[in-house]
Design a protein around this motif. Structure first.
Motif, PDB file in Angstrom:
ATOM      1  N   GLN A 339       0.921  -1.126  -0.001  1.00 47.44           N
ATOM      2  CA  GLN A 339       0.057  -0.021   0.107  1.00 47.44           C
ATOM      3  C   GLN A 339       0.945   1.144  -0.045  1.00 47.44           C
ATOM      4  O   GLN A 339       0.646   2.249  -0.577  1.00 47.44           O
ATOM      5  N   ALA A 340       2.044   1.435   0.787  1.00 45.76           N
ATOM      6  CA  ALA A 340       2.890   2.496   0.747  1.00 45.76           C
ATOM      7  C   ALA A 340       3.548   2.913  -0.457  1.00 45.76           C
ATOM      8  O   ALA A 340       3.588   3.729  -1.100  1.00 45.76           O
ATOM      9  N   ILE A 341       3.881   1.722  -1.315  1.00 42.32           N
ATOM     10  CA  ILE A 341       4.480   1.975  -2.493  1.00 42.32           C
ATOM     11  C   ILE A 341       3.351   2.527  -3.563  1.00 42.32           C
ATOM     12  O   ILE A 341       3.630   3.512  -4.346  1.00 42.32           O
ATOM     13  N   GLY A 342       2.203   1.992  -3.326  1.00 46.55           N
ATOM     14  CA  GLY A 342       0.978   2.522  -4.291  1.00 46.55           C
ATOM     15  C   GLY A 342       0.823   3.986  -4.104  1.00 46.55           C
ATOM     16  O   GLY A 342       0.804   4.934  -4.888  1.00 46.55           O
ATOM     17  N   ALA A 343       0.850   4.519  -2.526  1.00 49.01           N
ATOM     18  CA  ALA A 343       0.468   5.900  -2.163  1.00 49.01           C
ATOM     19  C   ALA A 343       1.909   6.605  -2.641  1.00 49.01           C
ATOM     20  O   ALA A 343       1.540   7.600  -3.150  1.00 49.01           O
ATOM     21  N   ALA A 344       2.922   6.083  -2.473  1.00 52.04           N
ATOM     22  CA  ALA A 344       4.103   6.835  -2.919  1.00 52.04           C
ATOM     23  C   ALA A 344       4.227   7.025  -4.374  1.00 52.04           C
ATOM     24  O   ALA A 344       4.204   8.189  -4.935  1.00 52.04           O
ATOM     25  N   ARG A 345       3.868   6.021  -5.278  1.00 49.56           N
ATOM     26  CA  ARG A 345       3.643   6.199  -6.800  1.00 49.56           C
ATOM     27  C   ARG A 345       2.637   7.300  -7.124  1.00 49.56           C
ATOM     28  O   ARG A 345       2.846   8.065  -8.232  1.00 49.56           O
ATOM     29  N   ALA A 346       1.421   7.214  -6.164  1.00 51.57           N
ATOM     30  CA  ALA A 346       0.581   8.036  -6.617  1.00 51.57           C
ATOM     31  C   ALA A 346       0.898   9.678  -6.540  1.00 51.57           C
ATOM     32  O   ALA A 346       0.393  10.583  -7.161  1.00 51.57           O
ATOM     33  N   MET A 347       2.027   9.972  -5.833  1.00 51.85           N
ATOM     34  CA  MET A 347       2.422  11.288  -5.540  1.00 51.85           C
ATOM     35  C   MET A 347       3.280  11.819  -6.598  1.00 51.85           C
ATOM     36  O   MET A 347       3.776  12.776  -6.733  1.00 51.85           O
ATOM     37  N   GLN A 348       3.689  10.929  -7.538  1.00 47.97           N
ATOM     38  CA  GLN A 348       4.809  11.249  -8.513  1.00 47.97           C
ATOM     39  C   GLN A 348       4.731  12.662  -9.068  1.00 47.97           C
ATOM     40  O   GLN A 348       5.543  13.329  -9.493  1.00 47.97           O
ATOM     41  N   PRO A 349       3.037  12.922  -9.612  1.00 50.02           N
ATOM     42  CA  PRO A 349       3.093  14.234 -10.447  1.00 50.02           C
ATOM     43  C   PRO A 349       3.614  15.436  -9.614  1.00 50.02           C
ATOM     44  O   PRO A 349       3.952  16.457 -10.105  1.00 50.02           O
ATOM     45  N   LEU A 350       3.545  15.181  -8.173  1.00 52.88           N
ATOM     46  CA  LEU A 350       4.129  16.292  -7.656  1.00 52.88           C
ATOM     47  C   LEU A 350       5.730  16.711  -8.022  1.00 52.88           C
ATOM     48  O   LEU A 350       6.010  17.934  -7.780  1.00 52.88           O
ATOM     49  N   TRP A 351       6.600  15.747  -8.172  1.00 55.36           N
ATOM     50  CA  TRP A 351       7.598  15.847  -8.671  1.00 55.36           C
ATOM     51  C   TRP A 351       8.052  16.895  -9.813  1.00 55.36           C
ATOM     52  O   TRP A 351       8.996  17.681  -9.927  1.00 55.36           O
ATOM     53  N   SER A 352       7.035  17.006 -10.682  1.00 57.84           N
ATOM     54  CA  SER A 352       7.097  17.931 -11.873  1.00 57.84           C
ATOM     55  C   SER A 352       6.348  19.277 -11.834  1.00 57.84           C
ATOM     56  O   SER A 352       6.491  20.051 -12.533  1.00 57.84           O
ATOM     57  N   GLN A 353       5.773  19.784 -10.582  1.00 53.51           N
ATOM     58  CA  GLN A 353       5.108  20.858 -10.359  1.00 53.51           C
ATOM     59  C   GLN A 353       6.038  22.237 -10.198  1.00 53.51           C
ATOM     60  O   GLN A 353       5.770  23.172 -10.516  1.00 53.51           O
ATOM     61  N   PRO A 354       7.196  21.959  -9.193  1.00 51.36           N
ATOM     62  CA  PRO A 354       7.856  23.161  -9.248  1.00 51.36           C
ATOM     63  C   PRO A 354       8.818  23.720 -10.411  1.00 51.36           C
ATOM     64  O   PRO A 354       8.817  22.829 -11.278  1.00 51.36           O
ATOM     65  N   ASP A 355       9.036  25.049 -10.606  1.00 50.11           N
ATOM     66  CA  ASP A 355       9.798  25.226 -11.629  1.00 50.11           C
ATOM     67  C   ASP A 355      11.131  24.479 -11.561  1.00 50.11           C
ATOM     68  O   ASP A 355      11.796  24.057 -12.879  1.00 50.11           O
ATOM     69  N   ALA A 356      11.911  24.654 -10.709  1.00 55.60           N
ATOM     70  CA  ALA A 356      13.192  24.160 -10.532  1.00 55.60           C
ATOM     71  C   ALA A 356      12.960  22.731  -9.981  1.00 55.60           C
ATOM     72  O   ALA A 356      12.517  22.634  -8.652  1.00 55.60           O
ATOM     73  N   LYS A 357      13.164  21.654 -10.730  1.00 50.57           N
ATOM     74  CA  LYS A 357      12.653  20.407 -10.289  1.00 50.57           C
ATOM     75  C   LYS A 357      13.787  19.536  -9.288  1.00 50.57           C
ATOM     76  O   LYS A 357      15.053  19.844  -9.324  1.00 50.57           O
ATOM     77  N   PRO A 358      13.211  18.791  -8.596  1.00 50.70           N
ATOM     78  CA  PRO A 358      13.914  18.369  -7.527  1.00 50.70           C
ATOM     79  C   PRO A 358      14.558  16.911  -8.233  1.00 50.70           C
ATOM     80  O   PRO A 358      14.296  16.715  -9.393  1.00 50.70           O
ATOM     81  N   ALA A 359      15.487  15.964  -7.678  1.00 53.75           N
ATOM     82  CA  ALA A 359      16.115  14.820  -8.171  1.00 53.75           C
ATOM     83  C   ALA A 359      14.484  14.060  -8.596  1.00 53.75           C
ATOM     84  O   ALA A 359      13.705  14.234  -8.230  1.00 53.75           O
ATOM     85  N   ARG A 360      15.093  13.031  -9.611  1.00 51.58           N
ATOM     86  CA  ARG A 360      13.998  12.279 -10.432  1.00 51.58           C
ATOM     87  C   ARG A 360      13.279  11.598  -9.270  1.00 51.58           C
ATOM     88  O   ARG A 360      13.780  10.943  -8.353  1.00 51.58           O
ATOM     89  N   PHE A 361      11.893  11.457  -9.398  1.00 53.65           N
ATOM     90  CA  PHE A 361      11.003  10.646  -8.549  1.00 53.65           C
ATOM     91  C   PHE A 361      11.782   9.284  -8.275  1.00 53.65           C
ATOM     92  O   PHE A 361      11.648   8.904  -6.957  1.00 53.65           O
ATOM     93  N   GLU A 362      12.026   8.562  -9.376  1.00 50.05           N
ATOM     94  CA  GLU A 362      12.563   7.304  -9.264  1.00 50.05           C
ATOM     95  C   GLU A 362      13.641   7.386  -8.348  1.00 50.05           C
ATOM     96  O   GLU A 362      14.022   6.198  -7.693  1.00 50.05           O
TER      97      GLU A 362
END
Ligand code: FE2
Ligand code: FE2
Lengths: 389, 549
Positions: A339-362
């Motif tokens: 369940q945690a991995i599912g929840a984590a993966r669902a958050m992936q879109p957050l990684w592309s929201q800031p202008d300056a991107k953080p390290a890749r989700f994976e």
């Protein structure tokens, strides 16, 4: 003529009732003698917590006096399916002429748990007062330095929605998982550590809420209520929300604490806080949010995870039930990790929201997975295959 | 934080609560009460950003005072008579405190107003504070007071002895049974709102008069959290009152909680304040006077009575009866006399009363000497071993009492004792109200109404039964109330530590007749014997005198 009437006050009397004034049996016996300390010398923490919550298996001669409607009183050991050595021995029977002897202290292995953080009132107020003072100072300094003016609109949106949404996780788990569980553990040391964990989370939730309040006042166009909408309907958050709700719906206190602190926090909490917010913020000109989120991160990684580890390490190394406990913990691990991995993966879109991107989700996910693997290994449990979903 | 920013902050944290969409939080605790969900205000208006520093500041004062007390040699002026009773009090009180913390989650699911949960969580951690700060005070006494015996074995003692059992109700009643009965009515509405004043205000004042200013420092600091808890309880009570269907349960629970608190708290605190003090100034308030002020006037007249207009049925009769017990029936004196009768089963020393004490009692409670004076003279005469037994086994015109099965204080006001056969056992009760509590209130049906969530009174409730037929030396060893020479008892009926020959040992107890459980004997009687026994028992007293025909 006036007479001075003497005020009626108790008079001090010299009694010489101080330690060492006389020698007699027990005159030097100045330590609590009803428990065996964990280390050679008993600690202040042990003195103020151990044995405050009684147990009919050793001393409680007359047994529990008040029960629920099913006749069970006190702190039943079967409120979790995990077991510590001695748990299966029956409570001593009492009746005419039985006397009051129970099993020799500690009677069962649950009493061997000590909170490595040694939390009691003095430590918990000192720690949390320092945190809130430091946070307040950080935010005040940022206000004075006009630090929020540097934020770009996308980052403002990110903070109001996503950093804001996390407060609901803290609040829900703090109250309905941890505060709830402070009634359910088998010893005072368990329940006190759990109560302290609860206050960390409730405080962190309020820290985030009050941070939002400041931002509403300081940042043009900051929508202080956007977090509600995000928490209620943003698909990226629904996996987290469902898991948080399921955690609060878990009846077995040990499962709830284990799933929250061994699975959810490392795989989801640290992913969001350390790998996303703390990484992305500086690149987007935000040096304040990481200090707010970082306080909570520190609560978890330096304190809450520590006591949790101590609880479960004892159980997986138990002299009677190690195998029983490990089997159950591995089942829980598989179930909650999926369940945690599912929840984590669902958050992936957050990684592309800031202008300056953080390290890749994976990459971020890989990092928390290896951290999680370390925790699992410390507990001598099996790394679940669900991790690779 | 400024007041204005606290108000704003408090407003903001209301956004934290949310309705579950996928799973309902676990509901561990049942209640027969019903609550309607309505928008409520958090009565505390407390945010953790100001709460934590505030509590830390209070801690600074408490620990600063502790250091000062040690540096200032406070224990050179502390009355041993007083501090000995603290061995009992401080063995009891950390458990009720921590139980109050554990009780808070009983309310979460049953009181469906998230606005109140913030206050309940703060109360939870307040109570962790109270429990551990009190343990810490006890530790300080153990380290610095002349006689550590009884402090050093505190929590084992408390769990083994009958006084501990009496006190434990005050903890276990908070955390089991119907969630609202326990965590709201018994804990906050009665124990905290009514009785913490005697516990945490009246008692510390007496401590100060006996040279101990640390107890007041700690307990006033504790009491300063209490007004928040009282607000929590009040908010819940008003919500419960809003539903007509709860009124019958509220009436039941107020009766039970009031009477039990009176029986237990007045027994203990009354004894400490009246018999544990050396301050015999005639103008110092007696426990009865304090009770009249704190409990009768402040709680009953000012807090409870105004709730009548919301439909709360107040146990006027039981409140008047409690006063009657304290003022006319000598409840506190009877209890103190019993504790002293059974000094050998305790873990503290009980100082005999002197002429000065007698004079004070007579002036505060006219007629005291005629009732209790002779017995205390005997206590004094028998206090050091001199070929006689401890007072319990000597003929001093005292009949060892039966236990009340409900409150576990013995049936001391002899005329009030009632009996009932319940669950296959003949039980004695100190008063009709205690019989009602067991036979009617703590049952799954109350006045024809299903109450499936009501708790049960359980456990081995008469201490004497555990030791029926035992030699007293074995009883005391079994409980562990022996000093480190392996034979001198922790308890003593005097304060003399100078002369080892004056201290009682297990050897003195070996010569005594065996302990007999009054309840076992009662259950062995025939029907007629039992009726005759009861008729005789209720003719006894005051001061435990057997009936004279
Ligand atoms: Fe308290
Ligand atoms: Fe009673």
């Amino acid at each position: 003529m006036t007479t001075a009437t003497e005020r009626s006050v108790p008079k001090p009397v010299f009694t010489d009732a101080e330690a060492g004034a006389k020698e007699f049996p027990d005159s030097r016996a100045r330590r609590f003698n009803y428990f065996v300390p964990q280390k050679r010398k008993q600690t202040h923490y042990e003195d103020v917590t151990v044995e405050v919550q009684p147990d009919p298996r050793h001393y409680l001669a007359q047994g529990w006096l008040y029960g629920f409607s099913d006749g069970k009183g006190g702190y039943p050991l079967d409120w979790t399916v995990l077991k510590a050595w001695g748990s299966d021995r029956p409570e001593p029977e009492r009746g005419p002429g039985t006397g009051g002897q129970g099993y020799e202290w500690p009677a069962h292995g649950w009493h061997e748990f000590r909170d490595p953080n040694e939390e009691w009132e003095l430590s918990l107020y000192r720690y949390n007062a320092n945190v809130v003072r430091q946070l307040q100072a950080n935010v005040d300094a940022a206000k004075q330095a006009k630090a929020f003016a540097q934020w770009n609109p996308n980052w403002v949106r990110f903070v109001q929605q996503h950093v804001g949404a996390w407060m609901h996780v803290d609040h829900g788990l703090g109250l309905y998982l941890f505060a709830n569980a402070n009634r359910r553990g088998p010893t005072n040391m368990h329940n006190t550590a759990i109560a302290v964990n609860s206050m960390h989370l409730i405080r962190a939730a309020q820290d985030l809420a009050l941070y939002q309040l400041t931002l509403s006042e300081e940042v043009e166009g900051f929508d202080g209520t956007a977090h509600l909408e995000t928490w209620n309907s943003d698909p990226a958050w629904q996996g987290v929300r469902e898991m948080a709700e399921r955690l609060t719906a878990t009846g077995d206190w040990a499962e709830a604490v284990f799933a929250a602190n061994v699975v959810f926090q490392p795989l989801v909490g640290e992913l969001f806080r350390s790998q996303l917010v703390m990484q992305a913020a500086p690149r987007n000109g935000d040096f304040v949010t990481p200090t707010v989120v970082g306080a909570e991160e520190y609560d978890f990684s330096e304190r809450d995870l520590r006591y949790t580890r101590a609880i479960f390490e004892l159980l997986t190394n138990d002299r009677e039930f190690a195998e029983h406990n490990s089997r159950i913990l591995n089942t829980w691990l598989a179930d909650w990790t999926g369940q945690a991995i599912g929840a984590a993966r669902a958050m992936q879109p957050l990684w592309s929201q800031p202008d300056a991107k953080p390290a890749r989700f994976e990459d971020a996910l890989d990092r928390v997975k290896s951290r999680f693997a370390g925790v699992v290994e410390d507990l001598s449990l099996d790394l679940p295959k669900e991790l690779e979903r | 934080m400024s007041r204005q920013s606290v108000a704003k902050a408090h407003q903001k944290i209301q956004e934290l609560s949310w309705e579950p969409m996928y799973h309902q939080p676990v509901s561990h605790y049942g209640t027969d009460y019903t609550f309607r969900k309505a928008q409520k205000k958090d009565p505390l208006k407390q945010v953790l950003r100001s709460y934590f520093p505030m509590q830390e500041e209070k801690d600074h004062r408490v620990y600063g005072a502790s250091d000062g007390a040690i540096r200032g040699n406070m224990f050179r002026q502390v009355q041993e008579r007083w501090l000995e009773w603290q061995k009992l009090f401080l063995s009891i009180i950390p458990l009720p405190e921590i139980s109050a913390a554990r009780a808070m989650p009983l309310l979460f699911r049953n009181v469906p107003n998230p606005e109140l949960h913030n206050g309940q969580a703060i109360q939870m951690i307040d109570e962790v504070r109270h429990s551990t700060i009190q343990q810490n005070l006890k530790r300080l006494y153990m380290n610095n007071y002349i006689d550590p015996a009884g402090f050093n074995s505190s929590l084992r003692n408390f769990q083994n002895d009958y006084c501990g059992t009496i006190g434990r109700q005050f903890a276990e009643g908070f955390i089991t049974g119907d969630a609202i009965t326990a965590a709201s009515i018994y804990l906050t509405i009665v124990a905290e709102t009514a009785f913490t004043n005697t516990l945490f205000v009246a008692m510390p004042a007496e401590a100060a008069a006996n040279g101990d200013y640390l107890l007041p420092t700690v307990f006033h600091s504790v009491q300063s959290d209490e007004s928040r808890h009282i607000s929590n309880g009040y908010a819940t009570l008003l919500m419960a009152l809003a539903d007509e269907g709860n009124h019958q349960l509220l009436e039941r629970d107020l009766r039970y909680a009031w009477w039990n608190n009176h029986r237990v708290v007045d027994a203990a605190i009354g004894t400490f304040i009246e018999y544990g003090t050396k301050d015999r100034r005639k103008d110092r308030e007696s426990y009865a006077e304090m009770w009249r002020r704190w409990i009768y006037d402040d709680y009953y007249r000012s807090y409870l009575v105004p709730l009548e207009k919301y439909g709360l049925v107040i146990p006027h009769d039981l409140i008047e009866e409690s006063w009657n017990q304290i003022w006319h029936k000598g409840y506190v004196h009877e209890v103190a006399q019993f504790f002293a009768t059974g000094w050998l089963a305790n873990y503290w020393r009980i100082d005999p009363m002197t002429d000065k004490d007698f004079e004070w009692f007579e002036s505060k409670y006219p007629g005291w000497y005629d009732r209790y004076g002779k017995w205390w003279e005997n206590y004094n005469r028998l206090s050091t071993p001199n070929g006689h037994h401890p007072i319990v086994a000597e003929d001093v015109d005292y009949q060892y009492p039966h236990r009340c099965w409900t409150c576990m204080v013995p049936c001391l006001v002899r005329e009030d004792m009632v009996m009932a056969e319940v669950d296959g056992q003949w039980r004695t009760y100190c008063h009709e109200a205690c019989r009602w509590t067991d036979v009617e209130a703590f049952r799954p049906v109350y006045q024809g109404r299903q109450t499936p969530n009501m708790g049960q009174l359980i456990g081995a409730r008469e201490w004497e039964t555990l030791y029926h037929g035992w030699n007293w030396a074995d009883v005391v060893s079994d409980m562990g109330f022996v000093r480190d020479d392996g034979k001198t008892m922790v308890a003593q009926p005097h304060l003399n530590l100078d002369d080892p020959k004056k201290m009682w040992t297990l050897d003195h107890l070996r010569r005594m007749p065996n302990l007999q459980s009054p309840n076992v004997l009662l259950n062995q009687m025939t029907e007629e014997e039992r009726a005759a026994f009861h008729a005789n028992y209720i003719k006894g007293g005051p001061a435990g005198r057997p009936a004279r025909d």
